[in-house]
Every structure is written in C-alpha cells, then in structure tokens.
Design a protein around this motif. Structure first.
Motif, PDB file in Angstrom:
ATOM      1  N   UNK A 134       0.827  -1.196   0.000  1.00  0.00           N
ATOM      2  CA  UNK A 134       0.000   0.000   0.000  1.00  0.00           C
ATOM      3  C   UNK A 134       0.872   1.262   0.000  1.00  0.00           C
ATOM      4  N   UNK A 135       1.001   1.879  -1.145  1.00  0.00           N
ATOM      5  CA  UNK A 135       1.729   3.154  -1.317  1.00  0.00           C
ATOM      6  C   UNK A 135       3.065   3.165  -0.574  1.00  0.00           C
ATOM      7  N   UNK A 136       3.903   2.206  -0.886  1.00  0.00           N
ATOM      8  CA  UNK A 136       5.204   2.117  -0.228  1.00  0.00           C
ATOM      9  C   UNK A 136       6.241   2.930  -0.998  1.00  0.00           C
ATOM     10  N   UNK A 137       7.003   3.743  -0.284  1.00  0.00           N
ATOM     11  CA  UNK A 137       8.068   4.533  -0.896  1.00  0.00           C
ATOM     12  C   UNK A 137       9.330   4.417  -0.046  1.00  0.00           C
ATOM     13  N   UNK A 138      10.465   4.262  -0.670  1.00  0.00           N
ATOM     14  CA  UNK A 138      11.755   4.387   0.029  1.00  0.00           C
ATOM     15  C   UNK A 138      12.858   4.480  -1.004  1.00  0.00           C
ATOM     16  N   UNK A 139      14.055   4.788  -0.558  1.00  0.00           N
ATOM     17  CA  UNK A 139      15.212   4.910  -1.445  1.00  0.00           C
ATOM     18  C   UNK A 139      16.274   3.907  -1.032  1.00  0.00           C
ATOM     19  N   UNK A 140      17.030   3.410  -2.011  1.00  0.00           N
ATOM     20  CA  UNK A 140      18.197   2.588  -1.710  1.00  0.00           C
ATOM     21  C   UNK A 140      19.398   3.320  -2.283  1.00  0.00           C
ATOM     22  N   UNK A 141      20.390   3.596  -1.416  1.00  0.00           N
ATOM     23  CA  UNK A 141      21.560   4.354  -1.869  1.00  0.00           C
ATOM     24  C   UNK A 141      22.675   3.414  -2.285  1.00  0.00           C
ATOM     25  N   UNK A 142      23.515   3.926  -3.173  1.00  0.00           N
ATOM     26  CA  UNK A 142      24.635   3.169  -3.707  1.00  0.00           C
ATOM     27  C   UNK A 142      25.530   2.654  -2.579  1.00  0.00           C
ATOM     28  N   UNK A 143      25.865   1.367  -2.596  1.00  0.00           N
ATOM     29  CA  UNK A 143      26.800   0.806  -1.631  1.00  0.00           C
ATOM     30  C   UNK A 143      26.181   0.394  -0.315  1.00  0.00           C
ATOM     31  N   UNK A 144      24.872   0.534  -0.188  1.00  0.00           N
ATOM     32  CA  UNK A 144      24.181   0.188   1.049  1.00  0.00           C
ATOM     33  C   UNK A 144      23.830  -1.290   1.118  1.00  0.00           C
ATOM     34  N   UNK A 145      23.577  -1.771   2.329  1.00  0.00           N
ATOM     35  CA  UNK A 145      22.804  -2.994   2.497  1.00  0.00           C
ATOM     36  C   UNK A 145      21.506  -2.582   3.163  1.00  0.00           C
ATOM     37  N   UNK A 146      20.410  -2.754   2.445  1.00  0.00           N
ATOM     38  CA  UNK A 146      19.115  -2.327   2.975  1.00  0.00           C
ATOM     39  C   UNK A 146      18.260  -3.556   3.221  1.00  0.00           C
ATOM     40  N   UNK A 147      17.615  -3.614   4.371  1.00  0.00           N
ATOM     41  CA  UNK A 147      16.771  -4.765   4.686  1.00  0.00           C
ATOM     42  C   UNK A 147      15.305  -4.354   4.683  1.00  0.00           C
ATOM     43  N   UNK A 148      14.457  -5.280   4.215  1.00  0.00           N
ATOM     44  CA  UNK A 148      13.015  -5.092   4.313  1.00  0.00           C
ATOM     45  C   UNK A 148      12.506  -6.167   5.254  1.00  0.00           C
ATOM     46  N   UNK A 149      11.915  -5.742   6.378  1.00  0.00           N
ATOM     47  CA  UNK A 149      11.417  -6.716   7.350  1.00  0.00           C
ATOM     48  C   UNK A 149       9.937  -6.458   7.620  1.00  0.00           C
ATOM     49  N   UNK A 150       9.349  -7.365   8.371  1.00  0.00           N
ATOM     50  CA  UNK A 150       7.942  -7.226   8.723  1.00  0.00           C
ATOM     51  C   UNK A 150       7.365  -8.573   9.079  1.00  0.00           C
ATOM     52  N   UNK A 151       6.269  -8.566   9.838  1.00  0.00           N
ATOM     53  CA  UNK A 151       5.644  -9.836  10.223  1.00  0.00           C
ATOM     54  C   UNK A 151       5.143 -10.598   9.000  1.00  0.00           C
ATOM     55  N   UNK A 152       4.779 -11.855   9.189  1.00  0.00           N
ATOM     56  CA  UNK A 152       4.227 -12.652   8.091  1.00  0.00           C
ATOM     57  C   UNK A 152       3.040 -11.934   7.468  1.00  0.00           C
ATOM     58  N   UNK A 153       2.971 -11.963   6.142  1.00  0.00           N
ATOM     59  CA  UNK A 153       1.838 -11.347   5.463  1.00  0.00           C
ATOM     60  C   UNK A 153       1.946  -9.839   5.370  1.00  0.00           C
ATOM     61  N   UNK A 154       3.119  -9.277   5.652  1.00  0.00           N
ATOM     62  CA  UNK A 154       3.282  -7.829   5.618  1.00  0.00           C
ATOM     63  C   UNK A 154       3.405  -7.303   4.199  1.00  0.00           C
ATOM     64  N   UNK A 155       3.643  -8.204   3.244  1.00  0.00           N
ATOM     65  CA  UNK A 155       3.758  -7.770   1.849  1.00  0.00           C
ATOM     66  C   UNK A 155       5.185  -7.719   1.347  1.00  0.00           C
ATOM     67  N   UNK A 156       6.108  -8.311   2.120  1.00  0.00           N
ATOM     68  CA  UNK A 156       7.531  -8.249   1.745  1.00  0.00           C
ATOM     69  C   UNK A 156       7.791  -8.930   0.404  1.00  0.00           C
ATOM     70  N   UNK A 157       7.312 -10.165   0.292  1.00  0.00           N
ATOM     71  CA  UNK A 157       7.595 -10.916  -0.932  1.00  0.00           C
ATOM     72  C   UNK A 157       6.895 -10.307  -2.139  1.00  0.00           C
ATOM     73  N   UNK A 158       5.685  -9.794  -1.931  1.00  0.00           N
ATOM     74  CA  UNK A 158       4.968  -9.132  -3.028  1.00  0.00           C
ATOM     75  C   UNK A 158       5.770  -7.928  -3.517  1.00  0.00           C
ATOM     76  N   UNK A 159       6.217  -7.103  -2.559  1.00  0.00           N
ATOM     77  CA  UNK A 159       7.011  -5.929  -2.914  1.00  0.00           C
ATOM     78  C   UNK A 159       8.262  -6.346  -3.685  1.00  0.00           C
ATOM     79  N   UNK A 160       8.880  -7.433  -3.198  1.00  0.00           N
ATOM     80  CA  UNK A 160      10.098  -7.936  -3.807  1.00  0.00           C
ATOM     81  C   UNK A 160       9.870  -8.329  -5.272  1.00  0.00           C
TER      82      UNK A 160
END
Lengths: 332, 257
Positions: free
Chosen positions: B20-46
């Motif tokens: 639902x209207x997710x926005x964020x940035x990933x910067x060069x050289x970063x390791x960014x994690x996406x977390x959340x409880x089961x069913x949070x939409x992580x895999x869909x976003x991925x």
C-alpha cells in the motif's frame, strides 16, 4: 577421461559419416535409381526432423505445420529456378529467406503467450498454406503442381544423377547436424536446458526465453525450407498434396519417437519411419502385396507409434537409452 | 543520488491490498533490509521491484530509469539481480554451470557464433567459465564446482543462487530470505558473503526474517506491516521504534520475535 570420450565420439562420427558417403558406390544394379532416391528422401525427412528435434526436444514446443514450411521452401526454389530461370543457389536463398520470415511472423506473436498457442498457430498456418499452394496457380501451378524443375547445381557442378542427388542431400544434412549440435552444446543449448530446469531461474539469469524459442522455431522452419528446396530439385516435381497435415503429423511422430534432448534419437527415428513405406528398397525380397499392405496402414502405424511413445516412453528412444545408462551406472 | 527510488508502489489482490503506497530509497553501496511480520507484503514488494509481478500503481526508478513495465529478464540485464525464497536452481546442472548461466545475461545466448563455433564464442565461454570460478570462490563453493545442484545441501544452494545472481554483473542485488532454513553457522557465513558482495561494489536489498542477521549487516531497515511502511531507519532506531514493536508484539503476531 572426458577428452578420451570426446575422441571416441569424433571417431564414431567420422566412421558413420564415411559410411554414409560411400553408400552410392555400393548401390548398383537395376534398382539403384530407386534405392538412392529413397535414401535421398530419408535424408530430406531427417533434415526436417532435425529442426523439429531442436524445437520439440530442446525448446519444448510443437509445430503441426512443418509440412507447410517444407512446401514453402520447395515452391520458392522451384519458382525461382524454373519460372525465373535463376541459379539454384538463388532458389535456395529464396527458400531460406521466405521460411525464415514466415517462421518469425508465426512464432513472435504465438510464443509471447503461454501454453500451446504455437501448436495451434502452426496447425492453422499449415491449412492456410495448403490452400494457398492450390489457389496461387500463377506461381504454384495449382492442383497440378510444377514439373520440370531443374536439378540442383552450384556453378559448373551439376547434381543431375541419383548419386549426386544423394550426396547433395546428405552433405547438407551433415552440415545441418553440425550446426544443430553446436547450438545444442553451446550457449543457446545451455539456456534451453536451463529452461527445462526452472523457468523463473532462467529469467533471473537475464535470459530472454521468448527470444530463444522464436529463434529455435525460425531455425527449424529454415531447416524445413532447405529440405523443401532439396526435394524440389531431387524429384523435379512438386504438387500441393505432398505438403499436407498428414506429413506434418508424420514428422512430429518422428521427433516424438526420437525423444527429447537428443539429436541422434530423432534422426534415427526419421530414418526408420521414412523407410517403412519403402521397405522394398532395403529388403529386395518383399512382394508387391506386402508393400501395398504396409503403405495402406502407414498412417495408422505412425498414429500408434505416437500413442505408444506418449504412454510408455515419454522420453522417446533417447529417453529410454538414457534411462538404461543411468540405471546401469547406478548399479555399479 | 539514490540507486533505487521506490515511489507510492501499490499492489492489491482482489480486496486485499498487499502493498500500500510504499516509498523508500536505496543508496549506492548500502545494504538495505526489508522486514515485517508474516503477510506484511515483503515478498509481493520484492516481486514488484524485480518485475516478476506488475503493480497497480506507483513507480520504481533504477539509475533514473523506470523499471515497471519491463520484462524480468530485461530488468536483470539492466543491472538488478535477484534470488528466490524457494531456490530456483537448474537441478540437473553442476554448480559451475548454474553460475555460468548467470553470465548469459551480459554475453547473450546468440545462435550464430555458437552454431558456427566462431572464435568469439569460444573466447566468451572461457571468460564465462573463469568468471563462474571466481564467483564460486567468492561465496565459498569452489569445492562444489562439479556437483549437481540437486545434490547440494540446502544452505549451500542458497549461496549458489547468490553466485548465479552475481554472475549477471548486477549493480543491485535483491535477496529474498537468504537465511531461511540456515543454521547459525551458515547464517554467519552468509553475513560474511553479504559484506564481500557489497565490498565488490554491489548494493544489496534483503528481505529477511532472521533479526540477528538483519540487525548486524544492514545499514538501513524498512519495516512493513499489512502492506504499509511503518518505519525506516538504521537498526538501532528501528529496534526502539514503538510502531515496530507494536507490529511485532501486537495481538496477532505476538509469536514473531
């Protein structure tokens, strides 16, 4: 170890190749013309089936319209050489270009969709072309066909005897086998094997799956087109009844019986199944009555072959042999 | 400038809004994690970010270019590689061959050079083979080079998939639960591999359940809950964030942490 096996492989291929090359020297007597013509038909069918083996066994697609590509190649080269009077190589080039164009036009839209849309599209294409061959009288000669098609020739070299025709057909076939084997053993082949393993994994490797399938289909259409050009010059006569759905089914039967992920299996199947209606060319003792029975039941035999293969050995000849070797290897 | 700009991405299945209207940035050289409880939409976003699925609306810019609408294999060739939660390896091929397939993204599968066995094809194959060996060493699988993927243990299969993703020469690597099913020792090894990948110049986005790994390796964390982004920031702040604690320890998901 694998280097040694590679050497044996090359040696075996060389022996088979030499054997195929010297056949006309040993075929003599009153039947020689007939036998060599039959063996040329075997080579022509093997060339089409080689393309179908790439398409069916490696890219996992079926074409029910390869007789139409065969016919397109035959008419293209017949028209260019007979009606226009141009050299045979120009006719061959016309056959290649026309079948390649038709192949791309057919494959691009139908392979973008999932499922067996290609099989459906090729079935329709085959019927449309069959009608076109009859109706386009100005080019194809209509139901009567085109006769008096000149023999193949390359510069001063003319292929105007049964022996020369045999060498032409089998020479082209050997070249085509070399190309197909290189493709199968090279990057495109690896991509197609990957596709068998995991479609998602293949996409994640940045491989354009549709692009590969379209190219394999086009290549198989061109192989059929070249076979058509050879057929026209070997027989000297083409008519629409040759390029029917019946022939398409027979060709698919050869590819299916030969098996998946193999070139040798389908080639062997093409040789054996093509020889069935001409059994008297190989076994001179067969009576006319036996041959009539065989030829009448030909279509039924092919249908039965497809059913038996699909039910009992879905991997075809090649799959069955692989199974034997793998099981044997594990037993040790 | 950020390498990946995710803007207002939304995806619903029937009545359920998975992202639902997710926005964020990933910067060069970063390791960014996406977390959340089961069913949070992580895999869909991925799957949306890698174009294996299509969004209802929103935009994802990679190096300033829109990714949405591209074919998955094109996205890979643009420089965004991925792994799968359920590994998608080529089981009947060796580890070495699996990685070589990743190199096809850059050097293609063209028919003509292969069919004619041109010297260029042979040279490309040699380079691909060397590159695959280098990447197997990078993830520590050099001794498994000749083994079939099907014969490899679960934890190593995940590393093999990462090596294949790296073989596409990505600028951005997205890993879907790389630590799922790994034991502590394997997870530690995975963490080291992730650092090594970043040190080789790739940026990483990981979707992960293993909080230990996430807190240790990531520079920044995005927290999703029921399709919405509820927090974003460095690990230390995320651990104290009341909304995150509520999401994880709230009524339905009390057993998550």
């Amino acid at each position: 170890m694998s280097l040694l096996r590679e050497h044996w492989r090359k040696l075996a291929l060389l022996i088979v190749g030499a054997g195929v090359a010297v056949v006309p020297l040993f075929v003599t007597g009153t039947d020689a013309r007939y036998v060599l013509k039959v063996l040329s038909f075997v080579g022509i069918n093997a060339l089409i089936v080689l393309g179908l083996a790439l398409l069916f066994g490696y890219a996992g697609q079926v074409s029910m319209g390869h007789a139409a590509f065969f016919g397109l190649g035959a008419y293209a080269s017949a028209w260019v050489t007979k009606s226009l009077g141009l050299p045979w190589l120009v006719g061959l080039a016309a056959a290649v270009l026309l079948t390649a164009a038709a192949g791309i036009l057919l494959a691009l839209p139908s392979l973008r969709l999932k499922g067996h849309y290609l099989a459906m599209a090729t079935l329709a294409f085959g019927e449309i072309m069959r009608i076109a061959f009859v109706e386009a009288k100005g080019v194809t000669g209509g139901p009567d066909g085109l006769s008096g098609i000149p023999y193949a020739s390359i510069g001063p070299l003319s292929f105007d005897t049964p022996q020369m025709n045999y060498w032409l057909v089998w020479g082209v076939l050997v070249l085509a086998i070399w190309l197909a084997a290189n493709i199968v053993n090279g990057r495109p082949g690896r991509s197609m094997r990957a596709l068998h393993g995991s479609e998602l994994g293949t996409m994640a490797s940045g491989i354009n799956i549709t692009g590969i399938k379209v190219r394999v289909f086009t290549l198989s259409a061109v192989f059929a087109g070249v076979a058509g050009a050879l057929y026209a010059s070997v027989v000297g006569f083409v008519s629409p009844s040759t390029f029917s759905l019946h022939l398409s089914v027979i060709l698919v039967a050869m590819a299916v019986l030969g098996g998946t992920r193999s070139l040798a299996g389908p080639l062997l199947a093409a040789v054996v199944l093509t020889l069935i209606p001409y059994a008297d060319a190989i076994l001179p003792g067969l009576s006319r009555e036996v041959m009539t029975v065989i030829q009448e039941w030909e279509a039924d035999v092919y249908g039965l072959v497809i059913i038996i293969v699909i039910l009992f050995m879905p991997g075809g000849i090649a799959g069955a042999l692989r199974g034997v070797f793998v099981r044997g290897g594990e037993a040790k | 400038m950020s390498l990946l700009q995710v803007r207002e991405v939304t995806r619903s299945f029937g009545g359920l809004i998975a992202v639902d209207r997710v926005s964020f940035d990933v910067h060069d050289g970063q390791i960014k994690a996406i977390i959340g409880p089961n069913g949070a939409g992580k895999s869909t976003l991925f799957n949306l970010l890698t174009c294996f699925d299509r969004p209802d609306s929103g935009s994802v810019l990679f190096e300033g270019r829109e990714l949405f609408g591209e074919r998955p294999d094109r996205v890979v060739r643009m420089g965004v590689a991925r792994s799968f939660q359920n590994t998608q390896l080529f089981e009947e091929m060796t580890a070495h061959e699996n990685v070589i397939l990743g190199t096809h993204a850059r050097s293609g599968s063209s028919f003509t050079p292969a069919a004619l066995r041109l010297p260029s094809a042979r040279k490309r194959d040699d380079l691909a083979s060397q590159e695959a060996d280098r990447l197997l060493r990078l993830v520590g699988l050099e001794s498994w080079r000749g083994s079939l993927a099907a014969d490899m243990p679960h934890g190593l299969r995940r590393l093999l998939e990462i090596a294949r993703a790296l073989a596409t020469s990505p600028r951005l690597v997205l890993l879907d639960e790389p630590a799922a099913g790994l034991n502590t020792q394997e997870t530690t090894a995975l963490g080291e591999v992730l650092y090594r990948i970043r040190d080789h110049g790739a940026t990483l986005v990981i979707v992960e359940h293993d909080m230990g790994l996430v807190m240790e390796v990531s520079d920044e964390i995005v927290v999703l809950d029921r399709g919405c982004k509820i927090a974003e920031g460095p690990p230390r702040l995320i651990q104290k964030d009341p909304a995150v604690i509520r999401a994880y320890l709230g009524e339905e998901d009390a057993d998550e942490l």
